[in-house]
Scaffold this motif. Structure first.
Motif, PDB file in Angstrom:
ATOM      1  N   ASN A   1       2.603   5.605   5.606  1.00 17.91           N
ATOM      2  CA  ASN A   1       2.791   6.704   6.466  1.00 17.91           C
ATOM      3  C   ASN A   1       3.148   6.349   7.932  1.00 17.91           C
ATOM      4  O   ASN A   1       3.959   6.605   8.430  1.00 17.91           O
ATOM      5  CB  ASN A   1       1.740   7.815   6.566  1.00 17.91           C
ATOM      6  N   VAL A   2       2.336   5.044   8.389  1.00 14.26           N
ATOM      7  CA  VAL A   2       2.366   4.737   9.532  1.00 14.26           C
ATOM      8  C   VAL A   2       3.720   3.834   9.846  1.00 14.26           C
ATOM      9  O   VAL A   2       4.512   4.034  10.665  1.00 14.26           O
ATOM     10  CB  VAL A   2       1.331   3.841  10.056  1.00 14.26           C
ATOM     11  N   GLY A   3       4.036   3.268   8.683  1.00 12.96           N
ATOM     12  CA  GLY A   3       5.170   2.331   8.833  1.00 12.96           C
ATOM     13  C   GLY A   3       6.621   3.217   8.800  1.00 12.96           C
ATOM     14  O   GLY A   3       7.631   2.921   9.433  1.00 12.96           O
ATOM     15  N   ARG A   4       6.493   4.239   7.940  1.00 18.90           N
ATOM     16  CA  ARG A   4       7.515   5.149   7.875  1.00 18.90           C
ATOM     17  C   ARG A   4       7.701   5.851   9.276  1.00 18.90           C
ATOM     18  O   ARG A   4       8.952   6.134   9.853  1.00 18.90           O
ATOM     19  CB  ARG A   4       7.349   6.238   6.954  1.00 18.90           C
ATOM     20  N   ILE A   5       6.646   6.171  10.047  1.00 17.24           N
ATOM     21  CA  ILE A   5       6.858   6.785  11.258  1.00 17.24           C
ATOM     22  C   ILE A   5       7.433   5.828  12.322  1.00 17.24           C
ATOM     23  O   ILE A   5       8.194   6.097  13.048  1.00 17.24           O
ATOM     24  CB  ILE A   5       5.381   7.114  12.097  1.00 17.24           C
ATOM     25  N   VAL A   6       6.986   4.453  12.108  1.00 14.02           N
ATOM     26  CA  VAL A   6       7.473   3.474  13.159  1.00 14.02           C
ATOM     27  C   VAL A   6       9.087   3.167  12.753  1.00 14.02           C
ATOM     28  O   VAL A   6       9.792   3.115  13.614  1.00 14.02           O
ATOM     29  CB  VAL A   6       6.774   2.154  12.989  1.00 14.02           C
ATOM     30  N   SER A   7       9.483   3.180  11.304  1.00 15.11           N
ATOM     31  CA  SER A   7      10.682   3.029  11.189  1.00 15.11           C
ATOM     32  C   SER A   7      11.745   4.148  11.538  1.00 15.11           C
ATOM     33  O   SER A   7      12.729   3.811  12.198  1.00 15.11           O
ATOM     34  CB  SER A   7      10.800   3.042   9.815  1.00 15.11           C
ATOM     35  N   LEU A   8      10.884   5.346  11.670  1.00 10.85           N
ATOM     36  CA  LEU A   8      11.931   6.642  11.826  1.00 10.85           C
ATOM     37  C   LEU A   8      11.951   6.654  13.596  1.00 10.85           C
ATOM     38  O   LEU A   8      13.071   6.851  14.034  1.00 10.85           O
ATOM     39  CB  LEU A   8      11.110   8.050  11.458  1.00 10.85           C
ATOM     40  N   ALA A   9      10.971   6.441  14.293  1.00  8.38           N
ATOM     41  CA  ALA A   9      11.096   6.159  15.747  1.00  8.38           C
ATOM     42  C   ALA A   9      11.977   4.891  15.989  1.00  8.38           C
ATOM     43  O   ALA A   9      12.914   5.334  16.945  1.00  8.38           O
ATOM     44  CB  ALA A   9       9.776   5.916  16.293  1.00  8.38           C
ATOM     45  N   GLY A  10      11.890   4.059  15.342  1.00  6.10           N
ATOM     46  CA  GLY A  10      12.942   2.745  15.635  1.00  6.10           C
ATOM     47  C   GLY A  10      14.361   2.957  15.399  1.00  6.10           C
ATOM     48  O   GLY A  10      15.240   2.769  16.379  1.00  6.10           O
ATOM     49  N   VAL A  11      14.537   3.625  14.248  1.00  6.34           N
ATOM     50  CA  VAL A  11      16.027   4.154  14.037  1.00  6.34           C
ATOM     51  C   VAL A  11      16.491   5.347  14.820  1.00  6.34           C
ATOM     52  O   VAL A  11      17.948   5.213  15.441  1.00  6.34           O
ATOM     53  CB  VAL A  11      16.096   4.513  12.381  1.00  6.34           C
ATOM     54  N   THR A  12      15.751   6.194  15.285  1.00  4.73           N
ATOM     55  CA  THR A  12      16.388   7.490  15.830  1.00  4.73           C
ATOM     56  C   THR A  12      16.081   7.302  17.543  1.00  4.73           C
ATOM     57  O   THR A  12      17.022   8.168  18.179  1.00  4.73           O
ATOM     58  CB  THR A  12      15.501   8.672  15.388  1.00  4.73           C
ATOM     59  N   VAL A  13      15.267   6.790  18.011  1.00  3.77           N
ATOM     60  CA  VAL A  13      15.254   6.565  19.524  1.00  3.77           C
ATOM     61  C   VAL A  13      15.942   5.666  20.101  1.00  3.77           C
ATOM     62  O   VAL A  13      15.649   4.389  19.701  1.00  3.77           O
ATOM     63  CB  VAL A  13      13.849   6.576  19.939  1.00  3.77           C
ATOM     64  N   PRO A  14      16.892   5.870  21.069  1.00  4.24           N
ATOM     65  CA  PRO A  14      17.717   4.849  21.659  1.00  4.24           C
ATOM     66  C   PRO A  14      16.847   3.672  22.397  1.00  4.24           C
ATOM     67  O   PRO A  14      15.629   4.206  22.869  1.00  4.24           O
ATOM     68  CB  PRO A  14      18.801   5.512  22.405  1.00  4.24           C
ATOM     69  N   SER A  15      17.202   2.731  22.521  1.00  3.71           N
ATOM     70  CA  SER A  15      16.535   1.463  23.269  1.00  3.71           C
ATOM     71  C   SER A  15      16.293   1.888  24.658  1.00  3.71           C
ATOM     72  O   SER A  15      15.090   1.771  25.155  1.00  3.71           O
ATOM     73  CB  SER A  15      17.172   0.150  23.058  1.00  3.71           C
TER      74      SER A  15
ATOM     75  N   HIS B   1       0.846  -1.106   0.147  1.00  2.00           N
ATOM     76  CA  HIS B   1       0.028   0.018   0.132  1.00  2.00           C
ATOM     77  C   HIS B   1       0.911   1.274  -0.155  1.00  2.00           C
ATOM     78  O   HIS B   1       0.906   2.138   1.020  1.00  2.00           O
ATOM     79  CB  HIS B   1      -1.052   0.004   1.188  1.00  2.00           C
ATOM     80  N   ARG B   2       1.623   1.380  -0.982  1.00  2.00           N
ATOM     81  CA  ARG B   2       2.601   2.575  -1.021  1.00  2.00           C
ATOM     82  C   ARG B   2       1.970   3.921  -0.924  1.00  2.00           C
ATOM     83  O   ARG B   2       0.942   3.993  -1.907  1.00  2.00           O
ATOM     84  CB  ARG B   2       3.632   2.217  -2.296  1.00  2.00           C
ATOM     85  N   ASN B   3       2.468   4.837  -0.130  1.00  2.00           N
ATOM     86  CA  ASN B   3       2.029   6.071  -0.370  1.00  2.00           C
ATOM     87  C   ASN B   3       0.578   6.218   0.105  1.00  2.00           C
ATOM     88  O   ASN B   3       0.097   7.090  -0.110  1.00  2.00           O
ATOM     89  CB  ASN B   3       2.259   6.705  -1.949  1.00  2.00           C
ATOM     90  N   SER B   4       0.157   5.252   0.881  1.00  2.00           N
ATOM     91  CA  SER B   4      -1.038   5.396   1.525  1.00  2.00           C
ATOM     92  C   SER B   4      -0.814   5.773   3.041  1.00  2.00           C
ATOM     93  O   SER B   4       0.361   5.727   3.637  1.00  2.00           O
ATOM     94  CB  SER B   4      -1.904   4.032   1.484  1.00  2.00           C
ATOM     95  N   TRP B   5      -2.034   5.635   3.908  1.00  2.00           N
ATOM     96  CA  TRP B   5      -1.711   5.771   5.444  1.00  2.00           C
ATOM     97  C   TRP B   5      -1.271   4.874   6.102  1.00  2.00           C
ATOM     98  O   TRP B   5      -0.355   5.139   6.930  1.00  2.00           O
ATOM     99  CB  TRP B   5      -2.958   6.090   5.897  1.00  2.00           C
ATOM    100  N   ILE B   6      -1.176   3.643   5.548  1.00  2.00           N
ATOM    101  CA  ILE B   6      -0.432   2.396   5.999  1.00  2.00           C
ATOM    102  C   ILE B   6       1.156   2.710   5.881  1.00  2.00           C
ATOM    103  O   ILE B   6       1.730   2.401   6.621  1.00  2.00           O
ATOM    104  CB  ILE B   6      -0.763   0.992   5.521  1.00  2.00           C
TER     105      ILE B   6
END
Length: 342
Positions: free
Chosen positions: A134-148, A127-132
């Motif tokens: 966008n949610v995946g991108r937010i999760v990916s960004l949070a996972g990569v940038t926020v320390p464990s 579902h490229r470029n859909s709200w799904i």
């Protein structure tokens, strides 16, 4: 597997063994040259110099480094990792005590990675470029940038304030007592002992630390799965399947998923190996008492035998994980076998 691939695989095993030997030499030398006398550490500050000298002789610290190394490795091959300078017990006993807790945590962490990152990566690609997406991108960004450790602290604060009766420390509720099982894995030992209460408690205690460890890898694996799925959608055989009217779900889950699983599988295997030694922050925050925190304490206290054991065992996990990945990739993608054969 063909004979050529088996030969290449054996060469890879031999290469990994050489790497482990080099690693053992480097860490052995570093453990011996760092400031601090192991004999003095073992006896304490109140020991006399004569006692320290006698301890050094009994530990073989007066021998040349090459003699010390060969003696240590000769015993290590038989499972004798020496005595801990702090606890006075055999290091192998400490390893059997602390290692299962970390391995259990890491296994559940990898299950979180696979169960969340791979489906999320597939769905965001589908579902490229859909709200799904966008949610995946937010999760990916949070996972990569926020320390464990930040994720762990935030989860502990949230659960402590808004979720009643959910554990945030330890491996099991202390009211249930201890369970001395044959494996050291609480989930397995509780099943063998027929203790469903301990099994449920252990599962609850695993959720927060495992998710804290998994989030960074979830972000990375989600991004890689998404990008490889999108890239493979443009391949000729996929376009041919679409032109013949093959349903989209069949193409995604039967063909694209298998083709795109190589990179995520590789990352998950390497993450499993690295988390064995790198989970010390999460273990400290959750009072987990595992192998990673044991290794950190050994380094801080200059317990050279324990440090050597931690490094060697972590290296063995890396080797085993790489070998398993090689086998799985060869089974998933025949091109890997052909490449290894050539």
């Amino acid at each position: 597997m063909s004979g050529s691939f088996l030969e290449a695989f054996l060469k890879r095993v031999f290469g990994f063994i050489l790497v482990l030997l080099v690693l053992s030499v480097v860490i052995f030398i570093l453990a011996r040259v760092v400031p601090g006398d192991p004999a003095r550490i073992a006896l304490g500050p109140s020991a006399s110099q004569a006692q320290v000298d006698a301890m050094r002789q009994s530990m073989g610290l007066d021998d040349p480094l090459i003699v010390q190394y060969l003696s240590y490795m000769g015993k290590a091959v038989t499972g004798d990792l020496g005595k801990s300078l702090l606890s006075g017990k055999q290091v192998s006993e400490d390893v059997l005590t602390f290692l299962p807790a970390t391995v259990e945590l890491v296994i559940v962490t990898v299950l979180f990675m696979f169960g969340v990152a791979v489906p999320l990566g597939v769905m965001t690609a589908k579902h490229r470029n859909s709200w799904i997406d966008n949610v995946g991108r937010i999760v990916s960004l949070a996972g990569v940038t926020v320390p464990s450790f930040v994720v762990a602290i935030l989860l502990q604060i949230f659960v402590a304030n808004f979720v009643d009766n959910w554990p945030i420390l330890g491996r099991v509720d202390f009211q249930l007592g201890s369970l001395d099982g044959p494996t050291g894995f609480l989930l397995i030992d509780s099943i063998l002992a027929g203790r469903g209460d301990i099994f449920l408690s252990a599962c609850q205690h695993l959720v927060l630390p495992a998710f804290s460890l998994a989030l960074a890898s979830i972000g990375q694996i989600t991004r890689i799965t998404r990008s490889t799925m999108i890239e493979n959608q443009r391949r000729d055989h996929v376009l041919t399947l679409r032109s013949f009217g093959v349903p989209s779900n069949v193409i995604v889950f039967r063909y694209l998923f298998k083709l795109s699983s190589i990179a995520p599988l590789t990352i998950m295997g390497l993450e499993f190996a690295s988390l064995i030694g790198n989970a010390f922050v999460i273990e400290m925050l959750f009072s987990w008492g595992g192998f990673a925190s044991y290794g950190l304490n050994a380094i801080m206290q200059k317990d050279i035998n324990a440090v050597m054991a931690v490094v060697l065992i972590s290296g063995i996990f890396f080797i085993v994980a790489n070998l398993v990945i090689d086998i799985l990739l060869a089974l998933i993608d025949p091109r890997v076998s052909a490449k290894e054969a050539r």
